[in-house]
Design an enzyme around this catalytic site. Structure first.
Site, PDB file in Angstrom:
ATOM      1  N   THR A 204      48.475  12.835 -10.622  1.00  0.00           N
ATOM      2  CA  THR A 204      49.755  12.192 -10.943  1.00  0.00           C
ATOM      3  C   THR A 204      50.437  12.971 -12.056  1.00  0.00           C
ATOM      4  O   THR A 204      49.851  13.189 -13.119  1.00  0.00           O
ATOM      5  CB  THR A 204      49.524  10.733 -11.366  1.00  0.00           C
ATOM      6  OG1 THR A 204      48.887  10.037 -10.289  1.00  0.00           O
ATOM      7  CG2 THR A 204      50.838  10.043 -11.703  1.00  0.00           C
TER       8      THR A 204
ATOM      9  N   ARG B  19      40.008  13.401 -10.940  1.00  0.00           N
ATOM     10  CA  ARG B  19      41.234  14.171 -10.687  1.00  0.00           C
ATOM     11  C   ARG B  19      42.507  13.320 -10.557  1.00  0.00           C
ATOM     12  O   ARG B  19      43.568  13.859 -10.257  1.00  0.00           O
ATOM     13  CB  ARG B  19      41.091  15.058  -9.442  1.00  0.00           C
ATOM     14  CG  ARG B  19      39.938  16.052  -9.522  1.00  0.00           C
ATOM     15  CD  ARG B  19      40.198  17.296  -8.719  1.00  0.00           C
ATOM     16  NE  ARG B  19      40.551  17.011  -7.340  1.00  0.00           N
ATOM     17  CZ  ARG B  19      41.048  17.924  -6.498  1.00  0.00           C
ATOM     18  NH1 ARG B  19      41.254  19.162  -6.915  1.00  0.00           N
ATOM     19  NH2 ARG B  19      41.310  17.602  -5.248  1.00  0.00           N
ATOM     20  N   ASP B  20      42.414  12.017 -10.797  1.00  0.00           N
ATOM     21  CA  ASP B  20      43.636  11.213 -10.812  1.00  0.00           C
ATOM     22  C   ASP B  20      43.483  10.061 -11.805  1.00  0.00           C
ATOM     23  O   ASP B  20      43.629   8.887 -11.473  1.00  0.00           O
ATOM     24  CB  ASP B  20      43.947  10.669  -9.417  1.00  0.00           C
ATOM     25  CG  ASP B  20      45.407  10.203  -9.283  1.00  0.00           C
ATOM     26  OD1 ASP B  20      46.224  10.538 -10.169  1.00  0.00           O
ATOM     27  OD2 ASP B  20      45.712   9.504  -8.307  1.00  0.00           O
ATOM     28  N   VAL B  21      43.175  10.438 -13.050  1.00  0.00           N
ATOM     29  CA  VAL B  21      42.997   9.453 -14.112  1.00  0.00           C
ATOM     30  C   VAL B  21      44.363   8.918 -14.531  1.00  0.00           C
ATOM     31  O   VAL B  21      45.210   9.667 -15.021  1.00  0.00           O
ATOM     32  CB  VAL B  21      42.263  10.085 -15.317  1.00  0.00           C
ATOM     33  CG1 VAL B  21      42.225   9.126 -16.497  1.00  0.00           C
ATOM     34  CG2 VAL B  21      40.858  10.506 -14.913  1.00  0.00           C
TER      35      VAL B  21
END
Length: 287
Positions: free
Chosen positions: A147, A97-99
């Protein structure tokens, strides 16, 4: 996850504050390539502490070091590892969920060509066999998860995510590496909420063809494949990796682990009279 780095005669480690869930995620990946070793977890004073294997620079650091753009060769070699890391994460029933580039780090020493995935601070288990009805019932109020620059369209809306969303974010990362910029960077807004809305709208209205214009066609095929995945369907990881290997084969690219920063370090060391072969063991470290 906040990290402090320490070098000792016994081991090189990173000391970080963490949540219990995040520690559990790291521990579940022990022994898999591209996941940092966990040496110890516990409490010190009022802090929960995790001691991890010390890693090198992030891909964001290296992207900056290379002039804010990476070559096709470096990008496809990275893509092969990054898709494999996400497949490993998803195989545990987890979403990252935050690649983004700053959450992928190179290893140290002999592992300097291995890309590690880090920061599971907002990761969560995903719902298997997700349907449209269950997605609607589980979705939250609209807000960006992750992000803004690299979040999937669903992540902007606060909707329940699945593995395809991590892979969509990875597609944006790879295009960012090649182009040096994404179409939604630099949008003017009065506040964070407006910026998030403008970025989401730009992502929704930018076609895959425009996003990948001028790039090898496999990049558009990757994005189309990922975006078209149905709810709860398993991504075709092997086929996605093959897309980038097809690019390498057509362009005569060898997967020799000589990245853009490797060559820059070699030239820098050669000019300064240092031993030229050291670059293979000691990758650039952002300080």
């Amino acid at each position: 996850m906040a990290v402090s780095r320490y070098g000792t005669s016994l081991a090189r480690v990173a000391v970080a504050s963490f949540t219990l869930d995040e520690a559990g995620y790291y521990e579940s990946f022990q022994g898999l390539p591209g996941f940092p070793m966990v040496y110890w977890t516990g409490q010190k004073d009022d802090f929960d502490i995790i001691v991890l294997e010390l890693l090198g620079p992030s891909l964001e650091d290296l992207f900056t070091y290379c002039g804010h753009q990476l070559s096709l060769k470096t990008t496809v070699m990275l893509a092969d590892q990054l898709v494999a890391r996400l497949e490993a994460v998803h195989s545990k029933g987890l979403l990252h969920r935050d690649v983004k580039p700053s959450n992928f780090l190179l290893g140290m020493g002999e592992k300097g060509n291995t890309v590690y995935i880090t920061d599971f601070g907002i990761s969560m288990d995903y719902v298997a066999n997700l349907t449209e009805e269950s997605e609607q019932s589980l979705s939250t109020r609209p807000r960006v998860v992750g992000t803004t620059r690299f979040a999937s369209v669903k992540a902007h809306a606060g909707r329940v995510q699945s593995p395809k969303d991590d892979l969509e974010s990875l597609g944006y990362v790879l295009i960012y590496f090649l182009r040096g910029i994404l179409p939604w960077q630099g949008l003017k807004a009065h506040n964070v909420e407006e910026k998030d809305r403008l970025v989401r709208e730009k992502k929704e209205t930018t076609s895959v063809e425009d996003l990948c214009s001028g790039l090898p066609p496999e990049f558009a095929e990757y994005m189309t494949t990922v975006k078209s995945l149905g709810l709860g369907s398993r991504p075709p990881y092997k086929r996605l990796r093959k897309l980038f290997r097809d690019v390498a084969g057509r362009e005569g690219i060898d997967y020799d682990n000589v990245f853009d920063w490797t060559e820059r370090l070699y030239l820098s060391q050669h000019r300064s009279g240092q031993r030229a072969n050291r670059y293979r063991q000691e990758p650039f470290i952002h300080r």
